[in-house]
Scaffold this active site. Structure first.
Site, mmCIF file in Angstrom:
data_model
loop_
_atom_site.group_PDB
_atom_site.id
_atom_site.type_symbol
_atom_site.label_atom_id
_atom_site.label_comp_id
_atom_site.label_asym_id
_atom_site.label_seq_id
_atom_site.Cartn_x
_atom_site.Cartn_y
_atom_site.Cartn_z
ATOM 1 N N HIS A 50 61.976 11.655 4.316
ATOM 2 C CA HIS A 50 62.744 10.596 4.965
ATOM 3 C C HIS A 50 63.259 10.878 6.359
ATOM 4 C CE1 HIS A 50 66.909 11.729 3.193
ATOM 5 N NE2 HIS A 50 66.819 12.368 4.249
ATOM 6 N N ASN B 116 62.005 14.955 1.055
ATOM 7 C CA ASN B 116 61.016 13.885 0.651
ATOM 8 C C ASN B 116 60.396 13.331 2.076
ATOM 9 O OD1 ASN B 116 62.924 12.368 1.721
ATOM 10 N ND2 ASN B 116 63.425 11.013 -0.063
HETATM 11 C C1 F6R Z 1 71.372 12.193 8.455
HETATM 12 C C2 F6R Z 1 69.760 11.656 8.182
HETATM 13 C C3 F6R Z 1 68.947 12.426 7.268
HETATM 14 C C4 F6R Z 1 69.157 13.910 7.576
HETATM 15 C C5 F6R Z 1 68.349 14.637 6.324
HETATM 16 C C6 F6R Z 1 68.246 16.060 6.612
HETATM 17 O O1 F6R Z 1 72.144 11.477 9.209
HETATM 18 O O2 F6R Z 1 69.834 10.785 8.760
HETATM 19 O O3 F6R Z 1 68.069 11.932 7.404
HETATM 20 O O4 F6R Z 1 68.650 14.097 8.577
HETATM 21 O O5 F6R Z 1 68.492 14.257 5.271
HETATM 22 O O6 F6R Z 1 69.412 16.567 6.175
HETATM 23 P P1 F6R Z 1 69.910 17.946 6.404
HETATM 24 O O7 F6R Z 1 69.794 18.379 7.673
HETATM 25 O O8 F6R Z 1 71.272 18.043 5.643
HETATM 26 O O9 F6R Z 1 68.993 18.925 5.766
#
Ligand code: F6R
Length: 265
Positions: A155, A153
């Site tokens: 973030h 999304n």
């Molecule tokens: C984790 C964090 C999140 C992840 C994001 C992607 O510390 O801050 O913003 O970086 O959700 O997560 P993955 O790498 O599991 O797709």
């Protein structure tokens, strides 16, 4: 040298596209190792770290270089982006536990130098704890490099999409947040059931992230392609927090694989 296919600029940011996730991760690890080795003699390198599936290969490289005697974390201090709330540090799903598994237990980082927002702080004290976390970063001289992943999304950390005016989104401090439905859905695998996902978290604020000396956004896999394209196209907006990185321009580098880059126009 990782297999790099092309580099271009977008909204003042550098976009580096690699053949696959392994090559993009290797490039991120190289840049972090460079920040560690390049720290001034009188100052520790200050790293901002991320969790999730994306940076695991980055930590594997850093740990391997440490094991080979090529990299030391003795003069490093780390600050993690986020932590579920509430959660016990020994809970295997806590980000503290994740960091021990993937990095801290494998390198010579002092336990006092590894900072993770505390998921056990009683709620009335959370705001103070978050403000203190930011003061610690400032007292260490600020983040030299912040590693980020991107949510489906858009973030960054757990700064979720919102309808705030851009100026307010850019000023968001470290705080307690409610996780977005997409973030909760993506956490089901980790937690083993939708009803088990912890729906709140502590997150480093957008303001703190953007104040890092350099920002590395690592995004790999086809499931990130929509979010990557949306963050690079259009204006910075609170509805897609990763697009706010455009406001930090020259200090932001995107390290993406071909799959994650496939929808950039
Ligand atoms: C984790 C964090 C999140 C992840 C994001 C992607 O510390 O801050 O913003 O970086 O959700 O997560 P993955 O790498 O599991 O797709």
């Amino acid at each position: 040298m990782p297999d790099e296919n092309r580099t271009f600029q977008r909204a003042g940011m550098t976009i580096r596209v690699f053949s696959d996730a392994g090559a993009a991760s290797r490039a991120a690890a190289d840049l972090i190792a460079e920040a560690i080795r390049g720290a001034k003699p009188d100052r520790r390198a200050v790293l901002g770290l991320a969790t999730g599936s994306t940076p695991q290969k980055v930590y594997a490289h850093l740990a391997a270089w440490h094991a080979a005697g090529e990299l030391s974390f003795r003069d490093v201090v780390t600050y993690n982006l986020d932590e579920y709330y509430p959660i016990q540090p020994l809970d295997p799903k806590s980000y503290r536990c994740y960091m021990h598994r993937h990095l801290f237990s494998l390198v010579d980082l002092s336990p006092q130098a590894a900072h993770i927002l505390d998921g056990t702080v009683p709620e009335p004290f959370v705001a103070d704890h978050c403000a203190e976390f930011e003061r610690w970063i400032a007292a260490d001289g600020g983040l030299d490099v912040q590693l980020l992943g991107i949510g489906r999304n858009g973030h960054i950390g757990f700064n979720e999409p919102s309808e705030l005016p851009v100026e307010e989104a850019l000023a968001l401090p470290t705080r307690l947040v409610e996780l977005h439905p997409v973030t909760r859905a993506d956490a089901v695998r980790e937690f083993g059931g939708a009803d088990k996902v912890i729906p709140r978290a502590l997150t480093m604020g957008v303001k703190t992230i953007l104040s890092a000396g350099s920002i590395l956004m690592l995004a790999t896999g086809a499931h990130k392609a929509d979010a990557v394209a949306a963050a690079l196209n259009g204006d910075p907006r609170s509805g897609l927090p990763a697009s706010l990185l455009q406001t930090a321009g020259g200090k932001v580098t995107w390290l993406v694989d071909e799959l994650a880059a496939s929808l950039i126009s």
